[in-house]
Design a protein around this motif. Structure first.
Motif, PDB file in Angstrom:
ATOM      1  N   THR A  81       0.886  -1.154  -0.022  1.00  0.00           N
ATOM      2  CA  THR A  81       0.092  -0.035  -0.144  1.00  0.00           C
ATOM      3  C   THR A  81       0.873   1.101  -0.126  1.00  0.00           C
ATOM      4  OG1 THR A  81      -0.233   0.065   2.326  1.00  0.00           O
ATOM      5  CG2 THR A  81      -1.768  -1.136   1.258  1.00  0.00           C
ATOM      6  N   PRO A  82       1.349   1.582  -1.197  1.00  0.00           N
ATOM      7  CA  PRO A  82       2.230   2.700  -1.142  1.00  0.00           C
ATOM      8  C   PRO A  82       1.524   3.976  -0.928  1.00  0.00           C
ATOM      9  CG  PRO A  82       1.740   2.090  -3.408  1.00  0.00           C
ATOM     10  CD  PRO A  82       1.010   1.078  -2.480  1.00  0.00           C
ATOM     11  N   ILE A  83       2.145   4.979  -0.182  1.00  0.00           N
ATOM     12  CA  ILE A  83       1.493   6.186  -0.301  1.00  0.00           C
ATOM     13  C   ILE A  83       2.344   7.164  -0.970  1.00  0.00           C
ATOM     14  CG2 ILE A  83       0.968   6.086   1.958  1.00  0.00           C
ATOM     15  CD1 ILE A  83       3.153   7.310   3.252  1.00  0.00           C
ATOM     16  N   ALA A  84       1.812   8.516  -1.087  1.00  0.00           N
ATOM     17  CA  ALA A  84       2.383   9.332  -2.002  1.00  0.00           C
ATOM     18  C   ALA A  84       3.511  10.178  -1.323  1.00  0.00           C
ATOM     19  CB  ALA A  84       1.233  10.471  -2.256  1.00  0.00           C
ATOM     20  N   LEU A  85       4.737   9.797  -1.484  1.00  0.00           N
ATOM     21  CA  LEU A  85       5.860  10.419  -1.145  1.00  0.00           C
ATOM     22  C   LEU A  85       6.695  10.745  -2.426  1.00  0.00           C
ATOM     23  CD1 LEU A  85       6.960   8.779   2.362  1.00  0.00           C
ATOM     24  CD2 LEU A  85       6.121  11.277   1.913  1.00  0.00           C
ATOM     25  N   GLN A  86       7.599  11.539  -2.028  1.00  0.00           N
ATOM     26  CA  GLN A  86       8.569  12.108  -3.256  1.00  0.00           C
ATOM     27  C   GLN A  86       9.987  11.795  -2.655  1.00  0.00           C
ATOM     28  OE1 GLN A  86       7.630  12.671  -6.225  1.00  0.00           O
ATOM     29  NE2 GLN A  86       9.744  12.885  -7.007  1.00  0.00           N
ATOM     30  N   GLN A  87      10.736  10.926  -2.972  1.00  0.00           N
ATOM     31  CA  GLN A  87      12.007  10.701  -2.703  1.00  0.00           C
ATOM     32  C   GLN A  87      12.819  12.225  -2.840  1.00  0.00           C
ATOM     33  OE1 GLN A  87      14.302   9.815  -0.550  1.00  0.00           O
ATOM     34  NE2 GLN A  87      13.743   7.373  -1.264  1.00  0.00           N
ATOM     35  N   THR A  88      13.855  12.308  -1.916  1.00  0.00           N
ATOM     36  CA  THR A  88      14.623  13.580  -1.948  1.00  0.00           C
ATOM     37  C   THR A  88      15.772  13.162  -2.962  1.00  0.00           C
ATOM     38  OG1 THR A  88      15.905  12.834  -0.217  1.00  0.00           O
ATOM     39  CG2 THR A  88      13.869  14.124   0.326  1.00  0.00           C
ATOM     40  N   GLU A  89      16.609  14.308  -3.166  1.00  0.00           N
ATOM     41  CA  GLU A  89      17.853  14.323  -3.979  1.00  0.00           C
ATOM     42  C   GLU A  89      18.659  14.853  -3.238  1.00  0.00           C
ATOM     43  OE1 GLU A  89      17.573  15.281  -7.902  1.00  0.00           O
ATOM     44  OE2 GLU A  89      15.729  13.665  -8.672  1.00  0.00           O
ATOM     45  N   PRO A  90      20.047  14.201  -2.587  1.00  0.00           N
ATOM     46  CA  PRO A  90      20.150  12.764  -2.646  1.00  0.00           C
ATOM     47  C   PRO A  90      18.929  12.095  -1.926  1.00  0.00           C
ATOM     48  CG  PRO A  90      21.607  13.884  -1.229  1.00  0.00           C
ATOM     49  CD  PRO A  90      21.030  14.815  -2.065  1.00  0.00           C
ATOM     50  N   PRO A  91      18.868  10.844  -2.538  1.00  0.00           N
ATOM     51  CA  PRO A  91      17.802  10.021  -1.702  1.00  0.00           C
ATOM     52  C   PRO A  91      18.079   9.720  -0.104  1.00  0.00           C
ATOM     53  CG  PRO A  91      19.100   8.497  -3.047  1.00  0.00           C
ATOM     54  CD  PRO A  91      19.637  10.075  -3.408  1.00  0.00           C
ATOM     55  N   SER A  92      17.043  10.364   0.715  1.00  0.00           N
ATOM     56  CA  SER A  92      17.285  10.140   2.186  1.00  0.00           C
ATOM     57  C   SER A  92      16.093   9.494   2.833  1.00  0.00           C
ATOM     58  CB  SER A  92      17.475  11.572   2.801  1.00  0.00           C
ATOM     59  OG  SER A  92      16.575  12.409   2.605  1.00  0.00           O
ATOM     60  N   ILE A  93      14.774   9.376   2.234  1.00  0.00           N
ATOM     61  CA  ILE A  93      13.669   8.924   2.902  1.00  0.00           C
ATOM     62  C   ILE A  93      13.760   7.327   2.746  1.00  0.00           C
ATOM     63  CG2 ILE A  93      11.275   8.977   3.031  1.00  0.00           C
ATOM     64  CD1 ILE A  93      11.345  11.722   1.554  1.00  0.00           C
ATOM     65  N   PRO A  94      13.782   6.667   3.910  1.00  0.00           N
ATOM     66  CA  PRO A  94      13.800   5.031   4.062  1.00  0.00           C
ATOM     67  C   PRO A  94      12.485   4.637   3.224  1.00  0.00           C
ATOM     68  CG  PRO A  94      14.184   6.096   6.042  1.00  0.00           C
ATOM     69  CD  PRO A  94      13.725   6.934   5.230  1.00  0.00           C
ATOM     70  N   VAL A  95      12.709   3.466   2.519  1.00  0.00           N
ATOM     71  CA  VAL A  95      11.607   2.962   1.649  1.00  0.00           C
ATOM     72  C   VAL A  95      10.753   2.448   2.494  1.00  0.00           C
ATOM     73  CG1 VAL A  95      13.153   2.372  -0.131  1.00  0.00           C
ATOM     74  CG2 VAL A  95      12.631   0.843   1.499  1.00  0.00           C
ATOM     75  N   SER A  96      10.816   2.222   3.702  1.00  0.00           N
ATOM     76  CA  SER A  96       9.734   1.682   4.687  1.00  0.00           C
ATOM     77  C   SER A  96       8.767   2.799   4.849  1.00  0.00           C
ATOM     78  CB  SER A  96      10.309   1.282   5.926  1.00  0.00           C
ATOM     79  OG  SER A  96      10.902   2.457   6.729  1.00  0.00           O
ATOM     80  N   LYS A  97       9.311   3.968   4.532  1.00  0.00           N
ATOM     81  CA  LYS A  97       8.052   5.130   4.639  1.00  0.00           C
ATOM     82  C   LYS A  97       7.051   5.225   3.448  1.00  0.00           C
ATOM     83  CE  LYS A  97      10.367   6.432   8.595  1.00  0.00           C
ATOM     84  NZ  LYS A  97       9.755   6.085   9.668  1.00  0.00           N
ATOM     85  N   PHE A  98       7.456   4.813   2.694  1.00  0.00           N
ATOM     86  CA  PHE A  98       6.679   4.523   1.195  1.00  0.00           C
ATOM     87  C   PHE A  98       5.722   3.405   1.334  1.00  0.00           C
ATOM     88  CE2 PHE A  98      10.366   6.913  -0.006  1.00  0.00           C
ATOM     89  CZ  PHE A  98      10.007   7.853  -1.001  1.00  0.00           C
ATOM     90  N   PHE A  99       5.799   2.742   2.360  1.00  0.00           N
ATOM     91  CA  PHE A  99       5.150   1.449   2.267  1.00  0.00           C
ATOM     92  C   PHE A  99       4.688   1.085   3.888  1.00  0.00           C
ATOM     93  CE2 PHE A  99       7.725   0.941  -1.359  1.00  0.00           C
ATOM     94  CZ  PHE A  99       6.870   0.423  -2.405  1.00  0.00           C
ATOM     95  N   PRO A 100       3.717   1.994   4.398  1.00  0.00           N
ATOM     96  CA  PRO A 100       3.393   1.674   5.753  1.00  0.00           C
ATOM     97  C   PRO A 100       3.008   0.616   6.192  1.00  0.00           C
ATOM     98  CG  PRO A 100       2.244   3.701   4.676  1.00  0.00           C
ATOM     99  CD  PRO A 100       2.755   2.763   3.692  1.00  0.00           C
ATOM    100  N   ASN A 101       2.367  -0.283   5.344  1.00  0.00           N
ATOM    101  CA  ASN A 101       2.090  -1.917   5.636  1.00  0.00           C
ATOM    102  C   ASN A 101       3.083  -2.653   5.655  1.00  0.00           C
ATOM    103  OD1 ASN A 101       2.212  -2.256   3.036  1.00  0.00           O
ATOM    104  ND2 ASN A 101       0.384  -3.289   2.953  1.00  0.00           N
ATOM    105  N   LYS A 102       4.349  -2.082   5.290  1.00  0.00           N
ATOM    106  CA  LYS A 102       5.743  -3.045   5.344  1.00  0.00           C
ATOM    107  C   LYS A 102       5.533  -4.003   4.631  1.00  0.00           C
ATOM    108  CE  LYS A 102       6.981  -0.443   8.791  1.00  0.00           C
ATOM    109  NZ  LYS A 102       7.725   0.765   8.239  1.00  0.00           N
TER     110      LYS A 102
END
Length: 475
Positions: A81-102
């Motif tokens: 269940t991906p959520i609407a997040l935009q990855q930063t440049e350089p990438p810093s947001i963990p992928v787990s934040k994009f998929f709250p249900n893991k």
């Protein structure tokens, strides 16, 4: 207070009235349905066989509905269940934040040739969902990091800058946490003492054993799978810059970027080729086509030599023109795919079996199509099956302890030792290599003046299908 009590009593009476009304309505409806049923039965009397058949049909419909509902619930439970997040440049947001249900997205699903899927295989597939989910998380990290690398890596950057860009992105997105739990052995005169570290607390248990060394590798380690390879031109593999290396990427270079990610030892091994001069496009296309052929041919009980034959046939159907000279693309015959075991990047299997993880990689060259070791070594790994080897040099013992705690049997490079604070370790590292405890992996090169390319994917041989976990929109 009297008003409140009266209000409560009134509410109770209303509730009883409503319940009674519903009950009467339900009973009336039931009586009407029974009456209709009786009328229909009298008008259309059924034989005993017909009644039994109807009952069986109703039972089958109910079971089918239950199975379908269970399957839908299972699919919902294992769907990302991906959520609407935009990855930063350089990438810093963990992928787990994009998929709250893991739950992380599947890779490319490929069907086996001449394989039949049954309920038993589907059950086995579901049993290993957690393992698949771990490597899918590592694969999602790889996709996001390489997407950024393909965008920002440009001529003029040093090779160290390129590697640190990729490795820092990997550490951020995968949430590298060092050792959650690590086991290692300490020697005494007659006993082995096993120490376990959990949350920085040590608990010692004396294990009465004969002095037989058995190294235990760490668990629950999350991070970089192996050193980032950035092999240039005639160098095909195993080059990463050591500290002080001032090599700069040039416009006419062809660079193989090979890096890994892992969750709890489940390693994603994936590589691509980066070139800025379009003259190398046919070479890249040949190797990419060959890798996809290897993926298509791979399967349970298919020998890697047979996969290699199909790869070679495809790759050597290409040619490339460089500086007005035409070269046939040759498959590098002593570099090929390999199995991947937990915490062990090269499993060494030649016949894939169900449930295993494999790296399908191909290398093409304009040279001889055969590589040899040459140049300063940067890649190392502790051997997974090494027994006790007595060490007389104190620094070598200390360095081995550091390797056990920081890397276990995962590959590492000199820059990684520098990063964790090791100094003056060159002779100690050589001592570990000479003692057969650590394996050195020098750069692998074809003849000078040649050009090489590489593409690689990690696949899982699931009971029901092949999953190319590292597949992305780029390749």
């Amino acid at each position: 207070m009297i008003v409140e009590k009266e209000t409560v009593v009134v509410k109770d009476i209303v509730k009883e009235h409503d319940d009674l009304t519903k009950s009467n309505t339900s009973e009336t409806a039931t009586e009407e349905n029974e009456a209709v049923t009786e009328v229909n039965t009298e008008q259309n009397p059924l034989t005993e066989n017909e009644q039994q058949a109807n009952e069986e049909n109703v039972t089958a419909d109910i079971e089918n509905d239950e199975d379908e509902e269970a399957e839908n619930q299972s699919n919902e439970a294992t769907a990302p269940t991906p959520i609407a997040l935009q990855q930063t440049e350089p990438p810093s947001i963990p992928v787990s934040k994009f998929f709250p249900n893991k739950i992380y997205p599947e890779g490319e699903i490929c069907e086996y040739k001449n394989e039949v899927t049954n309920e038993e295989k589907r059950h086995l597939d579901r049993m290993h969902f957690d393992d698949y989910n771990e490597i899918r998380r590592a694969a999602e990290v790889h996709r996001q990091v390489r997407k950024y690398a393909q965008k920002v890596v440009k001529p003029g950057m040093t090779m160290i800058e390129i590697c640190e860009t990729i490795e820092n992105g990997t550490r951020n997105l995968i949430e590298e946490n060092g050792l959650l739990a690590v086991c290692y052995t300490l020697w005494s005169a007659e006993y082995i003492y096993l120490y376990s570290m959990v949350d920085n607390n040590f608990y010692a248990n004396e294990i009465i054993l004969l002095v037989t060394h058995r190294q235990l590798f760490q668990h629950n380690l999350i991070g970089v799978g192996f050193p980032t390879g950035v092999s240039l031109n005639h160098c095909a593999a195993h080059y990463t810059p050591n500290s002080g290396d001032k090599t700069v990427l040039q416009y006419d270079d062809i660079c193989k970027i090979d890096f890994g990610t892992h969750i709890n030892g489940r390693i994603v091994d994936c590589a691509f080729t980066l070139a800025f001069n379009p003259v190398y496009d046919p070479l890249k296309a040949a190797v990419k086509d060959a890798t996809n052929t290897g993926i298509r041919e791979a399967g349970i009980d298919v020998r890697l030599c047979d996969i290699g034959a199909a790869i070679q046939e495809v790759m050597e159907s290409y040619e490339v023109e460089i500086n007005k000279k035409t070269y046939p693309v040759k498959s590098i015959r002593n570099l090929n795919g390999h199995s991947i075991l937990p915490y062990q990047i090269h499993g060494g299997k030649s016949v894939p079996i169900e449930g295993e993880y494999f790296a399908i990689e191909t290398f093409g060259s304009t040279g001889k199509g055969f590589v040899h070791e040459d140049g300063e070594c940067s890649h190392y790994a502790k051997k997974h099956d090494v027994g006790h080897v007595p060490l007389r040099v104190a620094k070598a013992k200390s360095l081995l302890n550091t390797i056990n705690k920081a890397f276990g049997t995962l590959p590492f490079c000199r820059r990684y030792l520098d990063r964790i604070g090791e100094t003056k370790y060159t002779l100690a590292l050589k001592n570990l290599v000479d003692a057969g405890i650590v394996e050195a992996y020098p750069p692998l090169v074809d003849i000078k003046g040649s050009y090489t390319a590489q593409y690689e994917h990690t696949i899982v041989l699931r009971p029901t299908c092949k999953e190319v976990v590292s597949r992305g929109d780029d390749f």
